[in-house]
Design a protein around this motif. Sequence first.
Motif, PDB file in Angstrom:
ATOM      1  N   ARG A  95       0.855  -1.189   0.000  1.00 57.11           N
ATOM      2  CA  ARG A  95       0.000   0.000   0.000  1.00 57.11           C
ATOM      3  C   ARG A  95       0.883   1.229   0.000  1.00 57.11           C
ATOM      4  O   ARG A  95       1.896   1.281   0.701  1.00 57.11           O
ATOM      5  CB  ARG A  95      -0.920   0.019   1.219  1.00 57.11           C
ATOM      6  N   TYR A 148       0.955   5.328   0.684  1.00 60.58           N
ATOM      7  CA  TYR A 148       0.248   6.400   1.380  1.00 60.58           C
ATOM      8  C   TYR A 148       0.911   7.734   1.081  1.00 60.58           C
ATOM      9  O   TYR A 148       2.134   7.810   0.937  1.00 60.58           O
ATOM     10  CB  TYR A 148       0.274   6.159   2.892  1.00 60.58           C
ATOM     11  N   ASP A 149       0.102   8.787   1.021  1.00 60.61           N
ATOM     12  CA  ASP A 149       0.609  10.151   0.908  1.00 60.61           C
ATOM     13  C   ASP A 149       0.726  10.698   2.330  1.00 60.61           C
ATOM     14  O   ASP A 149      -0.290  10.864   3.017  1.00 60.61           O
ATOM     15  CB  ASP A 149      -0.333  11.012   0.061  1.00 60.61           C
TER      16      ASP A 149
END
Length: 125
Positions: free
Chosen positions: A118, A120-121
């Motif tokens: 995954r 993520y920002d």
Amino acid sequence: MGNCCSDDHGGQSAVGGTVASLQNLAGGSNDIVDHFLKSRGYHVLFTQIELSLSATNLRDRDVLSKSDPMAVLYVKGRDGTLDEIGRTEVVLNSLNPLWITKHTIAYHFEVVQSLVFRVYDVDTV
């Protein structure tokens, strides 16, 4: 290196970089599984593999700058739960990150090992 938010060798103190990413499946619960299978007469074949992560053409989720991506690596259990086994550092202002952190895991031959990645920002504001 470019776009890395750490000036330490190897990026180990970068935002989001952890020592835990170096101590993942390489020697944890796999020893117990190996012992169990060997005690039942099975010989488990495995090798250590090293994963290097990168991404291309990520969506820009920031308003005034580009996204600050971080990747998290999970292993999926038989019951569907996700256990985190590592994470990368945050690469500032990049939609095509090449992370420094490498993840070493045990690859078991003839055993299904589901990995989930995954991205993520990370916003520090």
